[in-house]
Write an enzyme that holds these catalytic residues in place. Structure first.
Site, PDB file in Angstrom:
ATOM      1  N   ASP A  33       0.849  -1.181   0.000  1.00 14.79           N
ATOM      2  CA  ASP A  33       0.000   0.000   0.000  1.00 14.79           C
ATOM      3  C   ASP A  33       0.883   1.228   0.000  1.00 14.79           C
ATOM      4  OD1 ASP A  33      -2.636  -0.667  -0.166  1.00 14.79           O
ATOM      5  OD2 ASP A  33      -2.705  -1.332   1.924  1.00 14.79           O
TER       6      ASP A  33
ATOM      7  N   ASP B  80      -9.217  24.225   9.963  1.00 10.91           N
ATOM      8  CA  ASP B  80      -9.112  22.847   9.473  1.00 10.91           C
ATOM      9  C   ASP B  80      -8.024  22.114  10.250  1.00 10.91           C
ATOM     10  OD1 ASP B  80      -8.875  20.542   8.077  1.00 10.91           O
ATOM     11  OD2 ASP B  80      -8.580  21.485   6.098  1.00 10.91           O
TER      12      ASP B  80
ATOM     13  N   GLU C 275      -3.306  17.906   6.436  1.00 11.79           N
ATOM     14  CA  GLU C 275      -3.163  18.674   5.199  1.00 11.79           C
ATOM     15  C   GLU C 275      -3.445  20.153   5.470  1.00 11.79           C
ATOM     16  OE1 GLU C 275      -4.803  15.812   5.284  1.00 11.79           O
ATOM     17  OE2 GLU C 275      -4.038  14.529   3.678  1.00 11.79           O
TER      18      GLU C 275
ATOM     19  N   PHE D 221     -15.342  19.701   5.585  1.00 12.35           N
ATOM     20  CA  PHE D 221     -15.316  18.868   4.388  1.00 12.35           C
ATOM     21  C   PHE D 221     -16.454  17.862   4.460  1.00 12.35           C
ATOM     22  CE2 PHE D 221     -14.145  15.005   2.182  1.00 12.35           C
ATOM     23  CZ  PHE D 221     -13.663  15.479   0.975  1.00 12.35           C
TER      24      PHE D 221
ATOM     25  N   THR E 222     -19.927  17.777  -0.881  1.00 10.35           N
ATOM     26  CA  THR E 222     -19.355  18.991  -1.494  1.00 10.35           C
ATOM     27  C   THR E 222     -17.907  18.791  -1.909  1.00 10.35           C
ATOM     28  OG1 THR E 222     -18.635  19.823   0.642  1.00 10.35           O
ATOM     29  CG2 THR E 222     -20.834  20.471  -0.088  1.00 10.35           C
ATOM     30  N   ARG E 223     -17.209  17.919  -1.225  1.00  8.43           N
ATOM     31  CA  ARG E 223     -15.771  17.680  -1.417  1.00  8.43           C
ATOM     32  C   ARG E 223     -14.979  18.986  -1.370  1.00  8.43           C
ATOM     33  NH1 ARG E 223     -14.235  14.640  -6.141  1.00  8.43           N
ATOM     34  NH2 ARG E 223     -16.075  15.392  -7.211  1.00  8.43           N
ATOM     35  N   MET E 224     -15.400  19.852  -0.482  1.00  4.77           N
ATOM     36  CA  MET E 224     -14.703  21.123  -0.285  1.00  4.77           C
ATOM     37  C   MET E 224     -14.783  21.457   1.190  1.00  4.77           C
ATOM     38  SD  MET E 224     -15.938  23.582  -3.391  1.00  4.77           S
ATOM     39  CE  MET E 224     -17.610  23.622  -2.836  1.00  4.77           C
ATOM     40  N   SER E 225     -13.870  22.310   1.631  1.00  5.74           N
ATOM     41  CA  SER E 225     -14.014  22.860   2.970  1.00  5.74           C
ATOM     42  C   SER E 225     -13.590  24.321   2.905  1.00  5.74           C
ATOM     43  CB  SER E 225     -13.142  22.084   3.966  1.00  5.74           C
ATOM     44  OG  SER E 225     -11.783  22.302   3.674  1.00  5.74           O
TER      45      SER E 225
ATOM     46  N   ASP F  24      -5.954  -4.757   5.656  1.00  8.84           N
ATOM     47  CA  ASP F  24      -6.664  -4.729   6.925  1.00  8.84           C
ATOM     48  C   ASP F  24      -8.174  -4.742   6.774  1.00  8.84           C
ATOM     49  OD1 ASP F  24      -6.758  -2.253   5.837  1.00  8.84           O
ATOM     50  OD2 ASP F  24      -6.050  -1.163   7.599  1.00  8.84           O
TER      51      ASP F  24
END
Lengths: 574, 665
Positions: free
Chosen positions: B292, B329, B333, B360, B364-367, B501
């Site tokens: 991974d 946030d 990231e 997030f 919306t996949r935004m913050s 896992d």
């Protein structure tokens, strides 16, 4: 010495040069390529299939393959038995040879069926022209073809994956005879005839000698039988004297050609193996290991023979009357040939499981005789009998890979195929069958009074005679230390059994391995793969053959030829 | 020393013929020892024959046997110590069985599959199970040795709990998934004690070879007696037995099972449990490793590396907006964006009133934040452009190029928008772990291919794959794609190892030849794999492969050594056997040993002592080096093959000097 060196290099050079083209031809023949089918032979092949109701496309699994071979061998053996028992009543019997007794006939049949050609009878007086031309010659072709078929099937097993099929036994035998053995034999016999070997159906010529005695100069279809004798690593001579007889082996050229013919097909098969598995190097590796073992033996034998026998020297029989390849131990040598040619022939015939001889092996110096014996005891893998010799070397490669291959940290694999317990089991069975037969046979003989009575030698040399006899039988070689009377009931029976065990308890496991590998998937080669080509693996393989052979036979040899050698050095001979 | 002493009773108990018969090589030694002892006793009672010599031969033959047993007992002893620690956790726990809404207390050992129990803070979890309700921190140090507590919660990939571990906080409801005696801990104990040890495929094949060699040498020695009789050189039976024992591969025969047990234990010491020895062997054969990306090749978190403003936007404008959007946030990231902005001179600021954080969401996949009437957002390019278009604004032409440029660098582009104006792109970068590419280089020399598995798009994946030095990658990996990849590799004859896992990894884990489940993973994953990594460390796969290789190498090295040893023993014993009848054979006695008796005795003593001398190697394993097969072979052939040929010449000579010096013969 120089003439010997030049001769050896020339002969081995020719064999090496022949390996590649012969390998290409064998590959084409046994993969059924159109290019290999000459217009002359292909119709013949089709006729055979039609007559015998063979469906050439029908493939067999290993059990089918092995049972076909055995049934075929058994049926032709039974026919041969009838023929030589009744030869006295059958035509083409100019010299009036009587039928062989039951035990000798059993021995003869087994001997020719198993590609051994251990002759408990003498060629001239034991087999009629009819027997020689039909029964024995037929067997010479068939037993050689059987050996080739075994190796072809094994090669297919390695080259294929995820299948149960390893080919069609009938097709392989037919092709081996029609495309390989017959044409080469034909050409070879013509050369032999041209060189002076005889080929006639005459009863022999009665002449009056200078001393006014009469002597019969025998005749017969010699040259034709001679070719397949060496080409098929059979070794059974038309005459008792075998290739020492000028009618069988008239000139130095035929002598060299016979050696080349013995080595050619076993060597060519290594190349075929490499081509089938898609990696020429794999074939050359096996070839190189064989060549090295051959040269080691050849050198050792030559040194021992040239040194001669110090006991005879002291007794006034000069061993080095003049320099040249003929000087050294001349006892039992054909004076036309001398030490050099004889040693090359003796090494080849024992290494290759042929058994044809130009010199009395019984009269070799102890170490040279011991080396001849060792060539056989190593399992007839130094080129070895047609087909089965390479199969034996293949088993040693499996052992080497299995033992040392673990040291690279992977489950051992040969040519991408994992070696599992089944393959190891079958390999061990084959090794035990051949070696065990020699040890048990010779051990039994050593304790059996009637077996000891049949010996010419006593002390260590007597032991050598017994060891050689059983090694030759189990290894399907056919040569002998002639002092031993092979016609006595004990040896006729015991060697007969040894030949059977050594042949079939080897062929069955080998084809079992072929079947087992055919079903396995081949893994791709990577940097982590154990390399089964190159100098390192050649060394490992040579070492494995020598160590396994030495560990098995060193104690026996130490009481035979080794002891005899030291006694000879010390000036006593028992 | 204590462990050695503790192993002695076990070693003696294993002399029982019913135990020995399972190992044909050592069984032959035992039969030989009995016969030799009988000759000794007869000589002692009748006063005929060299009783002292026979006595010593017998004693050393028995020692050979005991030494071999000792190796096995030592290996098992190490496992026992680990098992005892585990067993302590299994002591009587009380379970709160939940049935029809009421709780009854029963002994944990009476719990069956399907029972539901309640576990509160401070209590021990009574059996293996799945969390059905609640979340708790659990102390799993009993099985992992790791003292930091882990979180276990219902649903998702962290729902499996192990019996014997302790709940530190909160309350969970657990559905028991295994019957008593079949729990994870039970299996672990059985494994490390070697109780459930079965011979692995290669071990079986090797045993067959060793048995075959033993049979061959029996034939050699029996026929030798016949030849000796013919040659009028009488050899006594005990001496022939001595020869036989020296020739049969006792060194590897005696150490074979110890090597297997030690290999398993080495895995356990790395906190990996193999469900079978077969899996350990397969680990050595692995050709392809599926790794991974996240956690193995890169650190888990991406970091902001650069602000890339669009045309007409200044860098500070973009940095300002990006920082504002990220201040509340708390994701790594987000933090890294604030840190990057700070490097550009934008200090952390207090936002004060009138601020609303927009977290997030998957929709919306935004913050971002709503701040003083302004709406600042950051998010995936397609989400931001869609949002902008919906508000009736146009998307700048150079955005697409900028986004692609970041992706081409292997980064993740985050687009920042202030109201309807798209300002630019934040370049989020994956950080590849230090030293990982060297590790892959080593694997490559060993012939192992590494394949990186990632959910990233192909472009990003290819850049990281290049940076990390993996051989191949699978981008936008779905469980189906992983399974397909494994099947494809296997159809090419390659063995595949992977670590996973989640429940959705289960099919791939089951399909892989070596499937390592993380201990934090779901029960389904653990069932599907054939190993469990208690540390849940994805890098562990590489170590597992090394341990598998080491196991096979040790076996091969000792086999080669054992067989190579025989050559010297012949040179010691054969001349000694026939020295009386044929002094001429004395030439073969290259070691110039003192007397025939001392020669035979020295060979037998060497044969016994070499087993003890090699026990540490068998338990520790041959040192592993990441080299290609050809180099490894050359090296090991030299050490164990050539070394095996030479060592006994030296050893037997030295022992001969000692035994004659001590006056034993």
């Amino acid at each position: 010495m120089w003439s010997f060196l030049v001769l050896s290099v020339a002969v081995l050079g020719v064999v090496t040069l022949l390996t590649r083209p012969l390998g290409a031809y064998l590959t084409a023949v046994f993969s059924g390529e159109r290019s290999a089918r000459s217009r002359l032979i292909a119709p013949l092949e089709r006729i055979v299939y039609r007559l015998c109701r063979i469906t050439p496309d029908h493939e067999m699994d290993w059990a089918g393959y092995v049972s076909s071979l055995i049934v075929f061998n058994a049926v032709s053996g039974a026919l041969l038995y009838g023929l030589i028992r009744l030869q006295g009543y059958l035509p083409l019997n100019q010299s009036g040879v009587a039928g062989q007794d039951a035990l000798t006939a059993f021995n003869t049949v087994v001997s020719f069926v198993t590609n051994t050609n251990w002759q408990a009878y003498s060629g001239e007086s034991g087999a009629s022209t009819l027997s020689q031309m039909t029964g024995l010659t037929w067997q010479n072709f068939i037993s050689a073809a059987t050996g080739i078929a075994v190796m072809v099937a094994l090669t297919r097993g390695m080259a294929r994956s995820k299948t149960r099929h390893i080919g069609n036994a009938w097709v392989d035998i037919t092709r081996a005879v029609l495309y390989v053995l017959l044409p080469i034999s034909l050409a070879l016999s013509l050369v032999f005839v041209a060189q002076g070997a005889i080929q006639n159906l005459g009863a022999g010529t009665v002449i009056t000698t200078l001393e006014s005695d009469t002597q019969t100069i025998p005749g017969g279809p010699v040259a034709s039988q001679e070719a397949i004798k060496v080409l098929g690593t059979n070794g059974g001579g038309y005459f008792g004297a075998n290739s020492a007889h000028p009618f069988e082996n008239p000139t130095p050229l035929t002598n060299a050609l016979q050696v080349i013919a013995m080595l050619a097909i076993p060597a060519g098969l290594t190349n075929m193996f490499g081509r089938f598995v898609g990696d020429h190097r794999q074939g050359w590796t096996l070839f190189a290991a064989m060549l090295i073992l051959f040269c080691l033996s050849l050198t050792g034998m030559y040194v021992a023979e040239r040194a001669g026998n110090p006991v005879l020297e002291q007794a006034g029989a000069a061993q080095h009357a003049y320099s040249g390849s003929a000087s050294g131990n001349m006892e039992g040598k054909e004076t036309r040939l001398g030490v050099g040619d004889s040693v090359l022939y003796a090494t080849s015939t024992t290494a290759v499981s042929c058994g044809a001889v130009v010199a009395a092996h019984d009269s070799l110096t102890p170490l040279a005789g011991g080396l001849a014996m060792l060539n056989i005891m190593l399992g007839e893998v130094v080129f070895g009998g047609v087909g089965v010799g390479l199969a034996g070397m293949f088993l040693f490669a499996l052992l080497a890979v299995f033992i040392a291959g673990l040291m690279v940290g992977r489950t051992p694999e040969y040519l991408g195929k994992k070696i599992g317990s089944r393959e190891i089991q079958l390999t061990i069975l084959a090794v035990l069958a051949v070696s065990g037969t020699v040890l048990i046979g010779a051990g039994t003989a050593a304790l059996t009074p009637s077996a000891l009575d049949a010996l010419l030698g006593s002390g260590p040399h007597g032991l050598s005679e017994m060891l050689y006899a059983f090694a030759s039988g189990a290894g399907n070689n056919g040569s002998a230390f002639g002092g031993l009377d092979a016609a006595t009931p004990f040896y006729a029976a015991a060697i007969g059994i040894a030949m059977l065990l050594g042949r079939y308890l080897f062929i069955i496991p080998v084809l079992g391995i072929a079947g087992s590998f055919a079903q396995k998937k081949a893994a791709e080669e990577s940097a982590g793969t154990f390399p089964t080509h190159g100098a390192l693996f050649v060394t490992l393989l040579v070492g494995t053959v020598l160590i396994v052979g030495a560990l098995t036979f060193f104690p026996a040899l130490s009481l035979g030829p080794i002891l005899e050698h030291f006694l000879m050095q010390a000036g006593t001979v028992l | 020393m204590d462990t050695v002493r503790a192993a002695i009773p076990g070693a003696l108990r294993k002399l029982d013929p019913r135990v020995q018969v399972r190992n044909p090589v050592m069984f032959v030694v035992e039969v030989g020892s009995v016969v030799a002892s009988a000759y000794f006793i007869y000589a002692l009672l009748t006063g005929s024959g060299p009783a002292a010599f026979l006595g010593q031969i017998s004693v050393w033959l028995w020692f050979t046997l005991v030494f071999a047993n000792m190796a096995e007992a030592l290996a098992e002893g190490r496992g026992k110590a680990q098992a005892d620690t585990l067993r302590k956790t299994r002591t009587e726990t009380v379970a709160n069985l939940l049935k029809g809404g009421s709780v009854t207390q029963i002994a944990a050992s009476r719990l069956r599959k399907g029972d539901v129990v309640v576990v509160e803070a401070g209590e021990t979890i009574p059996g293996d199970g799945e969390v059905m309700e609640g979340i708790a921190s659990v102390d799993e140090s009993a099985i992992t040795g790791e003292s930091a507590p882990v979180i276990r919660e219902s649903g998702g990939d962290r729902s499996a709990v192990t019996g014997g571990t302790r709940v530190l906080s909160d309350r969970i409801v657990v559905c028991i998934t295994s019957n008593p005696g079949e729990t994870f801990i039970d299996r672990m104990i059985a494994l490390v004690e070697g109780a459930s040890r079965r011979k692995t495929p290669n071990e079986i094949a090797l045993s067959i070879l060793l048995s075959g060699l033993t049979m061959l040498f029996i034939l050699v020695v029996v026929s030798l007696q016949a030849f000796a009789t013919y040659s009028a050189a009488q050899v006594s039976v005990p001496v022939l037995i001595a020869l036989l024992v020296c020739l049969i591969p006792t060194t590897i025969g005696g150490l074979l099972s110890a090597i297997g047990i030690a290999g398993m234990n080495r895995l356990v010491r790395h906190n990996v449990l193999a469900m079978s020895g077969r899996a350990v062997e397969a680990a050595g054969d692995v050709d392809t490793l599926l790794l991974d990306k996240t956690g193995t090749i890169t650190f888990g978190n991406r970091q902001a590396a650069e602000f890339r403003p669009l045309a007409g936007v200044t860098a500070s404008e973009l940095a300002d907006a990006a920082q504002l959007a990220s201040l509340p946030d708390e994701t790594p990231e987000g933090r890294s964006i604030v840190v990057l902005a700070k490097h550009l001179g934008f200090r952390d600021r207090d936002l004060g009133e009138d601020v609303e954080f927009v977290p997030f969401s998957a929709q919306t996949r935004m913050s971002g934040i709503d701040y003083h009437g302004e709406r600042i957002r950051k998010g995936a390019a397609d989400a931001v452009t869609a949002w902008t278009r919906e508000l009736g604004a146009t998307v700048p032409d150079d955005l697409a190029a900028e986004v692609e440029a970041v992706a081409a660098l292997g980064g993740t582009p985050l687009v920042v928008v202030r109201n309807t104006r798209i300002l630019g792109v934040i370049y989020l970068k994956d950080i590849v772990k230090g030293g990982i590419s060297e590790r892959f280089e080593q694997l490559r020399t060993m012939g192992i291919r590494t394949v990186m598995i990632t959910g990233d798009n192909p472009l990003t994946a290819s850049v990281i794959a290049g940076e990390a030095g993996v051989d191949d990658y699978l981008a936008e990996a779905t469980p189906e794609a992983k399974l397909e990849l494994i099947r494809r590799e296997q159809s090419g004859g390659r063995l595949v190892a992977m670590i996973g896992d989640g429940t959705n990894d289960a099919p791939a884990l089951a399909q892989a030849d070596v499937g390592v489940a993380m201990n934090t993973g779901t029960a389904a994953a653990k069932e599907a794999g054939n190993m469990v990594d208690l540390d849940s460390n994805p890098t562990k796969l590489i170590e597992i492969v090394e341990i598998g290789k080491q196991l096979l190498m040790t076996r091969g090295a000792l086999t080669t050594f054992s067989i190579a040893n025989d050559v010297a023993k012949y040179f010691a014993i054969i001349p000694a056997l026939f020295a009386g009848a044929y002094p001429a054979l004395g030439v073969l006695d290259v070691m110039a040993l003192h007397s025939p008796q001392s020669a035979v005795l020295s060979a037998v003593i060497f044969n016994a002592l070499i087993i003890i001398a090699l026990v540490p190697l068998a338990l520790r394993g041959v040192r592993y080096r990441p080299l290609g097969a050809a180099k490894l072979l050359r090296r090991n052939l030299l050490v164990y093959g050539a070394g095996g040929l030479m060592a006994p010449f030296l050893g037997i000579k030295i022992i001969d000097l000692i035994v004659t010096g001590l006056g034993w013969v």
